[in-house]
Motif scaffolding. Structure first.
Motif, PDB file in Angstrom:
ATOM      1  N   ARG A 196       0.831  -1.202   0.000  1.00 61.53           N
ATOM      2  CA  ARG A 196       0.000   0.000   0.000  1.00 61.53           C
ATOM      3  C   ARG A 196       0.867   1.254   0.000  1.00 61.53           C
ATOM      4  NH1 ARG A 196      -2.908  -0.618   4.975  1.00 61.53           N
ATOM      5  NH2 ARG A 196      -1.774  -2.504   5.416  1.00 61.53           N
ATOM      6  N   ILE A 197       1.940   1.224   0.773  1.00 61.50           N
ATOM      7  CA  ILE A 197       2.865   2.361   0.793  1.00 61.50           C
ATOM      8  C   ILE A 197       3.530   2.516  -0.568  1.00 61.50           C
ATOM      9  CG2 ILE A 197       5.033   3.198   1.776  1.00 61.50           C
ATOM     10  CD1 ILE A 197       4.104   2.018   4.456  1.00 61.50           C
ATOM     11  N   ALA A 198       3.900   1.406  -1.198  1.00 60.90           N
ATOM     12  CA  ALA A 198       4.552   1.464  -2.509  1.00 60.90           C
ATOM     13  C   ALA A 198       3.653   2.114  -3.556  1.00 60.90           C
ATOM     14  CB  ALA A 198       4.967   0.067  -2.952  1.00 60.90           C
ATOM     15  N   VAL A 199       2.360   1.828  -3.524  1.00 56.64           N
ATOM     16  CA  VAL A 199       1.434   2.434  -4.479  1.00 56.64           C
ATOM     17  C   VAL A 199       1.382   3.944  -4.277  1.00 56.64           C
ATOM     18  CG1 VAL A 199      -0.998   2.603  -5.121  1.00 56.64           C
ATOM     19  CG2 VAL A 199       0.037   0.370  -4.806  1.00 56.64           C
ATOM     20  N   VAL A 200       1.308   4.383  -3.029  1.00 54.92           N
ATOM     21  CA  VAL A 200       1.246   5.815  -2.740  1.00 54.92           C
ATOM     22  C   VAL A 200       2.546   6.502  -3.152  1.00 54.92           C
ATOM     23  CG1 VAL A 200       1.037   7.526  -0.894  1.00 54.92           C
ATOM     24  CG2 VAL A 200      -0.419   5.490  -0.879  1.00 54.92           C
ATOM     25  N   VAL A 201       3.680   5.907  -2.813  1.00 56.86           N
ATOM     26  CA  VAL A 201       4.979   6.502  -3.157  1.00 56.86           C
ATOM     27  C   VAL A 201       5.166   6.552  -4.671  1.00 56.86           C
ATOM     28  CG1 VAL A 201       7.483   6.137  -3.013  1.00 56.86           C
ATOM     29  CG2 VAL A 201       6.068   5.937  -0.973  1.00 56.86           C
ATOM     30  N   PHE A 202       4.763   5.503  -5.371  1.00 57.20           N
ATOM     31  CA  PHE A 202       4.889   5.494  -6.826  1.00 57.20           C
ATOM     32  C   PHE A 202       4.083   6.627  -7.452  1.00 57.20           C
ATOM     33  CE2 PHE A 202       3.400   4.279 -11.033  1.00 57.20           C
ATOM     34  CZ  PHE A 202       4.615   4.066 -11.685  1.00 57.20           C
ATOM     35  N   CYS A 203       2.840   6.796  -7.017  1.00 56.47           N
ATOM     36  CA  CYS A 203       2.002   7.868  -7.575  1.00 56.47           C
ATOM     37  C   CYS A 203       2.582   9.248  -7.267  1.00 56.47           C
ATOM     38  CB  CYS A 203       0.580   7.760  -7.048  1.00 56.47           C
ATOM     39  SG  CYS A 203      -0.311   6.321  -7.653  1.00 56.47           S
ATOM     40  N   ALA A 204       3.088   9.425  -6.046  1.00 54.61           N
ATOM     41  CA  ALA A 204       3.689  10.707  -5.685  1.00 54.61           C
ATOM     42  C   ALA A 204       4.955  10.964  -6.504  1.00 54.61           C
ATOM     43  CB  ALA A 204       4.002  10.732  -4.193  1.00 54.61           C
ATOM     44  N   ALA A 205       5.776   9.934  -6.689  1.00 57.90           N
ATOM     45  CA  ALA A 205       6.999  10.096  -7.485  1.00 57.90           C
ATOM     46  C   ALA A 205       6.655  10.398  -8.941  1.00 57.90           C
ATOM     47  CB  ALA A 205       7.852   8.828  -7.390  1.00 57.90           C
ATOM     48  N   TRP A 206       5.625   9.763  -9.450  1.00 55.57           N
ATOM     49  CA  TRP A 206       5.214  10.026 -10.829  1.00 55.57           C
ATOM     50  C   TRP A 206       4.731  11.470 -10.970  1.00 55.57           C
ATOM     51  CZ3 TRP A 206       6.246   7.017 -14.825  1.00 55.57           C
ATOM     52  CH2 TRP A 206       5.726   7.388 -16.059  1.00 55.57           C
ATOM     53  N   SER A 207       4.042  11.967  -9.978  1.00 51.44           N
ATOM     54  CA  SER A 207       3.591  13.357  -9.990  1.00 51.44           C
ATOM     55  C   SER A 207       4.783  14.318 -10.015  1.00 51.44           C
ATOM     56  CB  SER A 207       2.722  13.634  -8.764  1.00 51.44           C
ATOM     57  OG  SER A 207       2.344  14.983  -8.721  1.00 51.44           O
ATOM     58  N   ILE A 208       5.760  14.057  -9.181  1.00 54.19           N
ATOM     59  CA  ILE A 208       6.963  14.905  -9.153  1.00 54.19           C
ATOM     60  C   ILE A 208       7.673  14.853 -10.500  1.00 54.19           C
ATOM     61  CG2 ILE A 208       9.259  15.123  -8.121  1.00 54.19           C
ATOM     62  CD1 ILE A 208       7.919  14.158  -5.474  1.00 54.19           C
ATOM     63  N   PHE A 209       7.773  13.660 -11.082  1.00 54.73           N
ATOM     64  CA  PHE A 209       8.397  13.519 -12.393  1.00 54.73           C
ATOM     65  C   PHE A 209       7.663  14.360 -13.437  1.00 54.73           C
ATOM     66  CE2 PHE A 209       8.201  11.335 -16.516  1.00 54.73           C
ATOM     67  CZ  PHE A 209       9.539  11.444 -16.905  1.00 54.73           C
ATOM     68  N   GLU A 210       6.345  14.274 -13.449  1.00 54.27           N
ATOM     69  CA  GLU A 210       5.567  15.018 -14.441  1.00 54.27           C
ATOM     70  C   GLU A 210       5.721  16.524 -14.255  1.00 54.27           C
ATOM     71  OE1 GLU A 210       4.253  13.912 -17.068  1.00 54.27           O
ATOM     72  OE2 GLU A 210       4.075  11.775 -16.679  1.00 54.27           O
ATOM     73  N   PHE A 211       5.707  17.002 -13.027  1.00 58.48           N
ATOM     74  CA  PHE A 211       5.906  18.437 -12.799  1.00 58.48           C
ATOM     75  C   PHE A 211       7.315  18.879 -13.213  1.00 58.48           C
ATOM     76  CE2 PHE A 211       2.242  18.316  -9.800  1.00 58.48           C
ATOM     77  CZ  PHE A 211       1.512  19.350 -10.371  1.00 58.48           C
ATOM     78  N   SER A 212       8.314  18.016 -12.962  1.00 61.78           N
ATOM     79  CA  SER A 212       9.688  18.381 -13.303  1.00 61.78           C
ATOM     80  C   SER A 212       9.931  18.400 -14.808  1.00 61.78           C
ATOM     81  CB  SER A 212      10.678  17.437 -12.627  1.00 61.78           C
ATOM     82  OG  SER A 212      10.596  16.148 -13.185  1.00 61.78           O
ATOM     83  N   THR A 213       9.134  17.660 -15.572  1.00 59.15           N
ATOM     84  CA  THR A 213       9.295  17.667 -17.021  1.00 59.15           C
ATOM     85  C   THR A 213       8.410  18.704 -17.700  1.00 59.15           C
ATOM     86  OG1 THR A 213       7.660  15.901 -17.289  1.00 59.15           O
ATOM     87  CG2 THR A 213       9.977  15.239 -17.123  1.00 59.15           C
ATOM     88  N   GLY A 214       7.684  19.475 -16.901  1.00 58.90           N
ATOM     89  CA  GLY A 214       6.909  20.577 -17.455  1.00 58.90           C
ATOM     90  C   GLY A 214       5.512  20.217 -17.923  1.00 58.90           C
ATOM     91  N   THR A 215       4.939  19.169 -17.393  1.00 55.06           N
ATOM     92  CA  THR A 215       3.571  18.805 -17.759  1.00 55.06           C
ATOM     93  C   THR A 215       2.691  18.837 -16.502  1.00 55.06           C
ATOM     94  OG1 THR A 215       4.201  16.492 -17.558  1.00 55.06           O
ATOM     95  CG2 THR A 215       4.181  17.416 -19.772  1.00 55.06           C
ATOM     96  N   PRO A 216       2.221  20.037 -16.151  1.00 59.17           N
ATOM     97  CA  PRO A 216       1.474  20.179 -14.899  1.00 59.17           C
ATOM     98  C   PRO A 216       0.119  19.455 -14.889  1.00 59.17           C
ATOM     99  CG  PRO A 216       1.457  22.237 -16.115  1.00 59.17           C
ATOM    100  CD  PRO A 216       2.401  21.325 -16.824  1.00 59.17           C
ATOM    101  N   LEU A 217      -0.506  19.280 -16.037  1.00 54.87           N
ATOM    102  CA  LEU A 217      -1.782  18.560 -16.053  1.00 54.87           C
ATOM    103  C   LEU A 217      -1.598  17.126 -15.567  1.00 54.87           C
ATOM    104  CD1 LEU A 217      -4.791  18.269 -16.807  1.00 54.87           C
ATOM    105  CD2 LEU A 217      -4.009  17.513 -19.050  1.00 54.87           C
ATOM    106  N   TRP A 218      -0.623  16.429 -16.147  1.00 57.12           N
ATOM    107  CA  TRP A 218      -0.382  15.047 -15.743  1.00 57.12           C
ATOM    108  C   TRP A 218       0.165  14.971 -14.322  1.00 57.12           C
ATOM    109  CZ3 TRP A 218      -3.043  11.863 -18.295  1.00 57.12           C
ATOM    110  CH2 TRP A 218      -3.293  12.060 -19.646  1.00 57.12           C
ATOM    111  N   GLY A 219       0.944  15.976 -13.927  1.00 50.48           N
ATOM    112  CA  GLY A 219       1.434  16.022 -12.550  1.00 50.48           C
ATOM    113  C   GLY A 219       0.301  16.176 -11.556  1.00 50.48           C
ATOM    114  N   THR A 220      -0.689  16.980 -11.910  1.00 51.20           N
ATOM    115  CA  THR A 220      -1.848  17.164 -11.046  1.00 51.20           C
ATOM    116  C   THR A 220      -2.673  15.886 -10.968  1.00 51.20           C
ATOM    117  OG1 THR A 220      -1.912  19.506 -11.615  1.00 51.20           O
ATOM    118  CG2 THR A 220      -3.910  18.562 -10.667  1.00 51.20           C
ATOM    119  N   LEU A 221      -2.852  15.224 -12.104  1.00 54.84           N
ATOM    120  CA  LEU A 221      -3.598  13.964 -12.100  1.00 54.84           C
ATOM    121  C   LEU A 221      -2.885  12.891 -11.265  1.00 54.84           C
ATOM    122  CD1 LEU A 221      -4.809  13.780 -15.792  1.00 54.84           C
ATOM    123  CD2 LEU A 221      -6.177  14.224 -13.759  1.00 54.84           C
ATOM    124  N   ALA A 222      -1.589  12.758 -11.442  1.00 61.15           N
ATOM    125  CA  ALA A 222      -0.837  11.767 -10.665  1.00 61.15           C
ATOM    126  C   ALA A 222      -0.814  12.150  -9.182  1.00 61.15           C
ATOM    127  CB  ALA A 222       0.581  11.634 -11.203  1.00 61.15           C
ATOM    128  N   GLY A 223      -0.740  13.438  -8.887  1.00 64.43           N
ATOM    129  CA  GLY A 223      -0.801  13.888  -7.495  1.00 64.43           C
ATOM    130  C   GLY A 223      -2.153  13.589  -6.872  1.00 64.43           C
TER     131      GLY A 223
END
Length: 72
Positions: free
Chosen positions: A15-42
């Motif tokens: 359960r922790i791994a799922v939450v951490v993966f989604c949060a990391a994916w959100s950070i990745f998306e924001f860092s690559t300049g795609t705030p829409l996908w970062g917001t969805l993953a967040g």
């Protein structure tokens, strides 16, 4: 995440791994300049934390690999 009570999610680390993966994916998306996908993953990370960490109730019954206890 319709089946949050599935036995797959019984171990806390999964359960922790799922939450951490989604949060990391959100950070990745924001860092690559795609705030829409970062917001969805967040949003998925927040929802997963709510479902899997704050409101999680393990399913009834024996855990995987353990035989059911016998009543005498």
């Amino acid at each position: 995440m319709n089946d949050a009570q599935h036995p797959f999610f019984r171990p806390l680390w999964r359960r922790i791994a799922v939450v951490v993966f989604c949060a990391a994916w959100s950070i990745f998306e924001f860092s690559t300049g795609t705030p829409l996908w970062g917001t969805l993953a967040g949003g998925m990370a927040v929802y997963a934390a709510w479902i899997f960490l704050l409101n999680y109730k393990p399913p009834a019954g024996p855990t995987e690999g353990q035989p059911p206890s016998e009543k005498e």
